[in-house]
Motif scaffolding. Sequence first.
Motif, mmCIF file in Angstrom:
data_model
loop_
_atom_site.group_PDB
_atom_site.id
_atom_site.type_symbol
_atom_site.label_atom_id
_atom_site.label_comp_id
_atom_site.label_asym_id
_atom_site.label_seq_id
_atom_site.Cartn_x
_atom_site.Cartn_y
_atom_site.Cartn_z
ATOM 1 N N LEU A 146 0.833 -1.204 0.000
ATOM 2 C CA LEU A 146 0.000 0.000 0.000
ATOM 3 C C LEU A 146 0.867 1.253 0.000
ATOM 4 O O LEU A 146 0.522 2.253 -0.650
ATOM 5 C CB LEU A 146 -0.931 0.002 1.213
ATOM 6 C CG LEU A 146 -1.865 1.218 1.319
ATOM 7 C CD1 LEU A 146 -2.771 1.314 0.094
ATOM 8 C CD2 LEU A 146 -2.711 1.140 2.583
ATOM 9 N N THR A 147 1.977 1.214 0.691
ATOM 10 C CA THR A 147 2.892 2.358 0.694
ATOM 11 C C THR A 147 3.360 2.668 -0.721
ATOM 12 O O THR A 147 3.431 3.835 -1.135
ATOM 13 C CB THR A 147 4.098 2.075 1.607
ATOM 14 O OG1 THR A 147 3.633 1.783 2.932
ATOM 15 C CG2 THR A 147 5.039 3.267 1.655
ATOM 16 N N HIS B 220 -3.376 3.614 7.902
ATOM 17 C CA HIS B 220 -3.527 3.222 9.304
ATOM 18 C C HIS B 220 -4.308 1.912 9.422
ATOM 19 O O HIS B 220 -3.949 1.020 10.203
ATOM 20 C CB HIS B 220 -4.250 4.328 10.067
ATOM 21 C CG HIS B 220 -4.535 3.988 11.501
ATOM 22 N ND1 HIS B 220 -3.551 3.943 12.469
ATOM 23 C CD2 HIS B 220 -5.700 3.649 12.123
ATOM 24 C CE1 HIS B 220 -4.088 3.596 13.622
ATOM 25 N NE2 HIS B 220 -5.385 3.417 13.445
ATOM 26 N N MET B 221 -5.374 1.776 8.622
ATOM 27 C CA MET B 221 -6.183 0.559 8.669
ATOM 28 C C MET B 221 -5.407 -0.641 8.133
ATOM 29 O O MET B 221 -5.589 -1.765 8.595
ATOM 30 C CB MET B 221 -7.470 0.766 7.873
ATOM 31 C CG MET B 221 -8.388 1.834 8.448
ATOM 32 S SD MET B 221 -9.673 2.343 7.290
ATOM 33 C CE MET B 221 -10.538 0.799 7.066
ATOM 34 N N ARG C 247 -6.959 -9.678 2.398
ATOM 35 C CA ARG C 247 -7.843 -9.544 3.562
ATOM 36 C C ARG C 247 -8.226 -8.078 3.777
ATOM 37 O O ARG C 247 -9.375 -7.765 4.098
ATOM 38 C CB ARG C 247 -7.131 -10.098 4.793
ATOM 39 C CG ARG C 247 -7.995 -10.175 6.054
ATOM 40 C CD ARG C 247 -8.956 -11.350 5.984
ATOM 41 N NE ARG C 247 -9.739 -11.457 7.197
ATOM 42 C CZ ARG C 247 -9.390 -12.195 8.253
ATOM 43 N NH1 ARG C 247 -8.261 -12.885 8.220
ATOM 44 N NH2 ARG C 247 -10.175 -12.269 9.305
ATOM 45 N N PHE C 248 -7.254 -7.186 3.593
ATOM 46 C CA PHE C 248 -7.515 -5.758 3.769
ATOM 47 C C PHE C 248 -8.554 -5.260 2.771
ATOM 48 O O PHE C 248 -9.533 -4.604 3.143
ATOM 49 C CB PHE C 248 -6.210 -4.982 3.597
ATOM 50 C CG PHE C 248 -6.395 -3.496 3.467
ATOM 51 C CD1 PHE C 248 -6.735 -2.721 4.559
ATOM 52 C CD2 PHE C 248 -6.215 -2.872 2.238
ATOM 53 C CE1 PHE C 248 -6.899 -1.347 4.440
ATOM 54 C CE2 PHE C 248 -6.377 -1.504 2.110
ATOM 55 C CZ PHE C 248 -6.720 -0.742 3.214
ATOM 56 N N LEU D 260 -16.300 -4.922 2.293
ATOM 57 C CA LEU D 260 -17.509 -5.449 2.919
ATOM 58 C C LEU D 260 -18.043 -4.549 4.025
ATOM 59 O O LEU D 260 -19.254 -4.490 4.251
ATOM 60 C CB LEU D 260 -17.227 -6.844 3.485
ATOM 61 C CG LEU D 260 -16.905 -7.915 2.445
ATOM 62 C CD1 LEU D 260 -16.526 -9.205 3.140
ATOM 63 C CD2 LEU D 260 -18.087 -8.142 1.521
ATOM 64 N N ASP D 261 -17.149 -3.840 4.713
ATOM 65 C CA ASP D 261 -17.606 -3.035 5.847
ATOM 66 C C ASP D 261 -16.742 -1.789 5.967
ATOM 67 O O ASP D 261 -15.903 -1.671 6.850
ATOM 68 C CB ASP D 261 -17.526 -3.859 7.133
ATOM 69 C CG ASP D 261 -18.243 -3.177 8.285
ATOM 70 O OD1 ASP D 261 -19.054 -2.274 8.023
ATOM 71 O OD2 ASP D 261 -17.976 -3.540 9.438
ATOM 72 N N PRO D 262 -16.951 -0.813 5.066
ATOM 73 C CA PRO D 262 -16.101 0.375 5.063
ATOM 74 C C PRO D 262 -16.454 1.317 6.184
ATOM 75 O O PRO D 262 -17.522 1.220 6.786
ATOM 76 C CB PRO D 262 -16.428 1.019 3.706
ATOM 77 C CG PRO D 262 -17.848 0.614 3.454
ATOM 78 C CD PRO D 262 -17.969 -0.779 4.014
ATOM 79 N N PRO D 263 -15.564 2.278 6.499
ATOM 80 C CA PRO D 263 -15.922 3.337 7.439
ATOM 81 C C PRO D 263 -17.168 4.064 6.958
ATOM 82 O O PRO D 263 -17.484 4.067 5.764
ATOM 83 C CB PRO D 263 -14.688 4.254 7.425
ATOM 84 C CG PRO D 263 -13.575 3.376 6.985
ATOM 85 C CD PRO D 263 -14.180 2.387 6.029
#
Length: 694
Positions: A480-481, A510-511, A520-521, A527-530
């Motif tokens: 991700l970086t 951060h997440m 998995r991320f 499926l369940d975002p902020p």
Amino acid sequence: MHPFTELNPEQRAAVEHAPEAGPLLVVAGAGSGKTMTLAARVAWLVLQGADPQRLLLLTFSRRAAGEMAHRACRLLHEALRLPSTTAPPVLPWCGTFHSVAARLLREEAPHIGLAPGFTVLDRTDAQDLLAMTRQALGLSESERRFPLAGTCLAIHSRTVNTREPLSVLVETQWPWCRDHIVDLQRLFAAYGEAKLQQQSLDFDDLLLAWWHLMQVPEMAARIGGRFDHVLVDEVQDVNRLQADITQALKPHGRGLTAVGDDAQSIYAFRGADVRHILDWPQRFSPPARVLTLERNYRSTPGILQASNAVIAEAHERFAKRLWTERPPAGRPRLVTVVDEAAQARGVADAVLAQREAGLKLKRQAVLFRTSTHSAPLELELARRGIPFVKYGGLRFLEAAHVKDVLAVLRWADNPASQLAALRAARLVPGMGPASVRRLLGHAGPLAAFKPPAAAAQAWTALVALMAQLRGEAAAWPDDLTRVLAWYRPHLERLYEDARVRAADLEQLAHMAAGQRSRERFVTELTLDPPEASSNEAGPPLRDEDYLILSTIHSAKGQEWNAVHVLNVVDGCLPADLATGRSAEIEEERRLLYVAMTRARDELTLWVPQRFHVTQQRAWGDRHLYALRSRFVPDTLLSHFEVVQPARANAVEGPADTGTAPLGIDLAARLRHEWAPRLGGGPPPPVPDRGQNPV
């Protein structure tokens, strides 16, 4: 002190229900300590010898799963008297229905014909793919109005989750689409093929695939055998697929615990049906044991009495009456006002008064049936400089910059995903529509694709990034970086508010640190975002304190000291589009109940009598007159402090255009303004409101 000593007798009975005694249903009223009870049961099972690795806890949000696991592990830590330096036990199978389904499907992928790296489409991506399929079939060029992609996706989702025949569902929910049933069947079949070609599943497919696995006896025994105990949170919100999956995991009910509240079943639009919790005990033989939690730890007696009275009018329900040991306080208020503008002013006045009395804005909330109902209030709050945040609007994954980054990660995991490739390629300057179409048809290695000259340099950087992400040296969260470093120049080029959007990308990073792998991320986040992104509704916050505005659906599970409920009138609550069937009306009643039970100390229901409606075709702009919600009939008024402003009773027809005095002397006020300029001596006194004009 033993951690279970804080439980009341009813909670303790639920916690210590013996698994060998059969399935258990805990009907947990609002504010009755449901989360603590379920967490305590998890801890109690482990203390009785259950293996945490073989315990499955199913929830409806990642936040709920995290809170449940945290509480259960804390209780275990205390019960076992472990030192603070000892790591708490781990519950690896604690998650949402959809995340558990995705995890099981990835593990079983080699045995069921799925690629382990399959992509999970969020709602927006699913709608985009359905729109592409709709266009490819020529349905967008039909002579008759064919439903748009969003409507088609809603029909498809409801069909999958409720297991109702398409013809029946369309007739009851979308009757104007009844002439398109054959074409809808064609569209859904082609949409399914498109997903398979791209190794992609949407939200509904995850549950559908899990359900199909459970229909194969060997696979059902294999998956069900992995878990000694299955606990389901918010069981009133399950749809047909979820209810059947849960029963298939434990067909005889042994080791199965379900917790929920029929009075808070408000998600029919997702395929949920209150009948699933009402009929839950009879799914098993012998029937499940039913325990009821009625002691409320949240609200004042007056709020509970009014809430009990509202839900007591429901046609079918588990009998319960919430009570509390909190000292008596005032009754909730039922305030009638002239119109929405007066409602907005009244709410703003009340919010500021509470703030002056020491109650922070964050501890106050304004709830409403539909997001648009708060528009007049938002204008009033902005005019007065009252900061607010609104929930029930733009979700995190709907923000374009978040979707950009996730598209790159999805394409790295699943090269067959044309949706991800399409979005990632469009980020490259110089890659026009024709070039992107060539890319989607390109079958060779990515490095062999020849971009247009204008895109050559930027394209090379993307190809190098994808090679790193797909290489053996790829590591998480370093992946991700790398993506964020590549994306940052594009963010600044594409968006004027790049600095604001960058905060969301920091949140992504951060997440990412809390997930074990890239796949998995991305799956969990999809499926369940902020709840919302940095550009969520509301003015820029310069103060750490702000008022909460929320739809009732988004407010479920929350609580505030003071709650205002807008538009408690027929046509808004219940909504005018939700009164066609008795089941819909009953769900609207439960919506009001959920809103009322969010309040701890203060509750106000607002009843505007007049609404200004624009663009009514032949009638032009006009006023509509509303009646108090049918859910608060005259027989229940004794539970409220009824407030009737003086002019509210006069609203029975068009606005008064007579010559009644308004209580001000306009001439005197004008003289007051003119006097200094005219040099006519000191201005005359200005009469107070209510005096007769001079």
